[in-house]
Scaffold this active site. Structure first.
Site, mmCIF file in Angstrom:
data_model
loop_
_atom_site.group_PDB
_atom_site.id
_atom_site.type_symbol
_atom_site.label_atom_id
_atom_site.label_comp_id
_atom_site.label_asym_id
_atom_site.label_seq_id
_atom_site.Cartn_x
_atom_site.Cartn_y
_atom_site.Cartn_z
ATOM 1 C CB SER A 40 64.353 78.685 4.789
ATOM 2 O OG SER A 40 65.167 77.938 5.670
ATOM 3 C CB SER A 56 66.207 79.183 8.384
ATOM 4 O OG SER A 56 66.328 79.845 7.169
ATOM 5 C CE LYS A 64 64.105 74.612 6.558
ATOM 6 N NZ LYS A 64 65.169 75.512 7.041
HETATM 7 N N1 GLN Z 1 67.083 83.830 5.131
HETATM 8 C C1 GLN Z 1 68.464 83.418 5.118
HETATM 9 C C2 GLN Z 1 68.846 83.026 3.729
HETATM 10 O O1 GLN Z 1 68.072 83.211 2.863
HETATM 11 C C3 GLN Z 1 68.695 82.322 6.092
HETATM 12 C C4 GLN Z 1 68.320 80.991 5.563
HETATM 13 C C5 GLN Z 1 68.586 79.909 6.524
HETATM 14 O O2 GLN Z 1 68.928 80.133 7.681
HETATM 15 N N2 GLN Z 1 68.480 78.702 6.013
HETATM 16 O O3 GLN Z 1 69.890 82.512 3.487
#
Ligand code: GLN
Length: 452
Positions: free
Chosen positions: A114, A138, A38
């Protein structure tokens, strides 16, 4: 640049020789295994480390993240950097400033986020292993949407050194693989203390592969009822998958009981105060002076120092990042701190206590990973609240710092993957993986590949 739908940012790697990698992985080795990272995990290999933000688009890191260093030392090869929501803020990878990634199961749908690029890369069999980060879901949510195994370890299990920070009390590196055994191999490689991350913990790293006995004899699995009482409900096929999994785990030797986590309904609200508060502080470093996007680089730029800050940040950060910086700054400001941030931290303790009480009676919790399977592009893009609710089942374990995995659990009527989540006690990754593996062995879902 990557093509319009690719999991990757920058150069797209050549198709991997999965056969060779498979042989190594089956022996618990990462020798010559291609791995995608990532793009919020920094690499010193000449590739950019962008966090999918215009702010860092030209940034090349002078050092490797600890997880990268450990993977390389184990013989793995980093073959590409994957797309994400800008600074890991989002649940669909639509917030990337640098490109779009589609779900390999349906090009009209998001891969989740994400870490959507890492999930899509593994699901499409471009690489057998990818790393991501999980702050509120994420790793687990995109793993569920793409039909792969996504593991978030206990907070402190894996070094955060070299993960571009979003919310430091929640961020954790995690793994994407096609099997639970591979997740065990990768976790065994990246886990352990790191002098460069004071929140990493010096505890023995067990042999996670040895924990995979194929059964769950002697374990008690709890089903938290609050996870089925959410607004809008849980998609029918996901509820059915849970019912089936209960039966599978019973057959594999577990006792399955109902439990209650009464503060679950506050978790998303708590998360969306704590996370932006920490993010607003972490992102203050991108000021147009030290590094990253700066208006000062424009040949005809004229303005005050304050203008440099304002304009560089206004241009460099996308709308979701700006929204969270504003929310976080507000929640931390004098006069509101007690009402918002402090209150949220108190409720975070209650959410954590719910888990502690449940774990007095059970060894694991079984829940859906997401309320629905992958949604369509644009479906939630203009509705931040709807997007935030995509993490309703993953956020509570993040607030409590617990390990959790999402495992493939079949497909819905539209042939979209379903994911089930197993949450364990602190440092209980071995038990989480053991149960996930025992479940996985009873089905062939993890062997199904998306259409090409
Ligand atoms: N979707 C969640 C957010 O927008 C989690 C993001 C993540 O775990 N980096 O914060």
């Amino acid at each position: 640049m990557a093509d319009a739908a690719s999991p990757y940012l920058g150069t797209v790697p050549k198709p991997a020789d999965i056969g060779v990698a498979r042989k190594a992985l089956d022996q618990g080795s990462l020798q010559s295994v291609p791995v995608a990272m990532k793009d919020i995990i920094v690499t010193a290999d000449g590739r950019k480390s962008t966090a999918a933000s215009k702010m860092l688009a030209p940034y090349g890191s002078p050092y490797d993240a600890t997880v990268v260093r450990k993977m390389l030392k184990a013989g793995a090869e980093v073959v590409g950097k994957t797309n994400l929501d800008e600074f890991a803020m989002g649940a669909s990878t639509e917030n990337s400033a640098l490109g779009k990634t589609v779900n390999p199961w349906d090009p009209e749908r998001v891969p989740g986020g994400s870490s959507g690029g890492s999930a899509a890369a593994v699901a499409s069999r471009s690489v057998p292993v990818a790393l991501g980060t999980d702050t509120g879901g994420s790793v687990r949510q995109p793993a569920a949407f793409c039909g792969v195994v996504g593991l978030k370890p206990t907070y402190g299990r894996v070094s955060r050194y070299g993960l571009i920070a979003m919310a430091s009390s929640l961020d954790q590196a995690g793994t994407f693989t096609t099997t639970v055994a591979d997740a065990a191999t990768v976790l065994g490689t990246i886990a352990g203390p790191d002098p460069l991350d004071a929140t990493s913990v010096d505890r023995e790293v067990p042999d996670y592969r040895k924990a995979l006995t194929g059964d769950v004899k002697g374990l008690t699995v709890g089903i938290p009822k609050e996870y089925f009482e959410v607004e809008g409900g849980v998609q029918l096929e996901i509820g059915e998958a849970i019912e089936q999994a209960k039966g599978d785990l019973r057959k594999a030797g577990a006792k399955v009981v109902d439990v209650s986590l009464p503060h679950t309904k506050y978790a998303v609200s708590v998360y969306y105060l704590v996370m932006p508060a920490e993010a607003s502080s972490n992102l203050a470093r991108y000021d147009g002076i030290r590094y990253g996007h700066s208006v000062e680089r424009d040949a005809d730029w004229q303005g005050s120092l304050e203008d440099v800050y304002f304009q560089s940040r206004a241009q460099g950060f996308g709308p979701e990042v700006q929204r969270r910086i504003m929310l976080g700054t507000y929640a931390l400001s004098a006069g509101y701190y007690d009402a918002y941030y402090k209150k949220a931290m108190q409720v975070r303790t209650l959410v954590t206590r719910d888990f502690e009480q449940a774990f007095e009676k059970v060894d694991l919790l079984l829940t859906p990973t997401t309320p629905t399977t992958a949604f369509k592009f644009e479906e939630k893009a203009d509705d931040p609240l709807a997007m935030y609710l995509a993490d309703i089942f993953t956020v509570p374990a993040s607030l409590a710092g617990l390990p959790a995995v999402s495992v493939p659990a079949g497909f819905d009527k539209q042939n979209l993957p379903i994911g089930l989540q197993l949450i364990g006690k602190h440092w209980g990754e071995a038990t989480v993986l053991r149960a996930a593996h025992a479940y996985e062995q009873r089905h062939d879902w993890h062997t199904k590949e998306p259409p090409r």
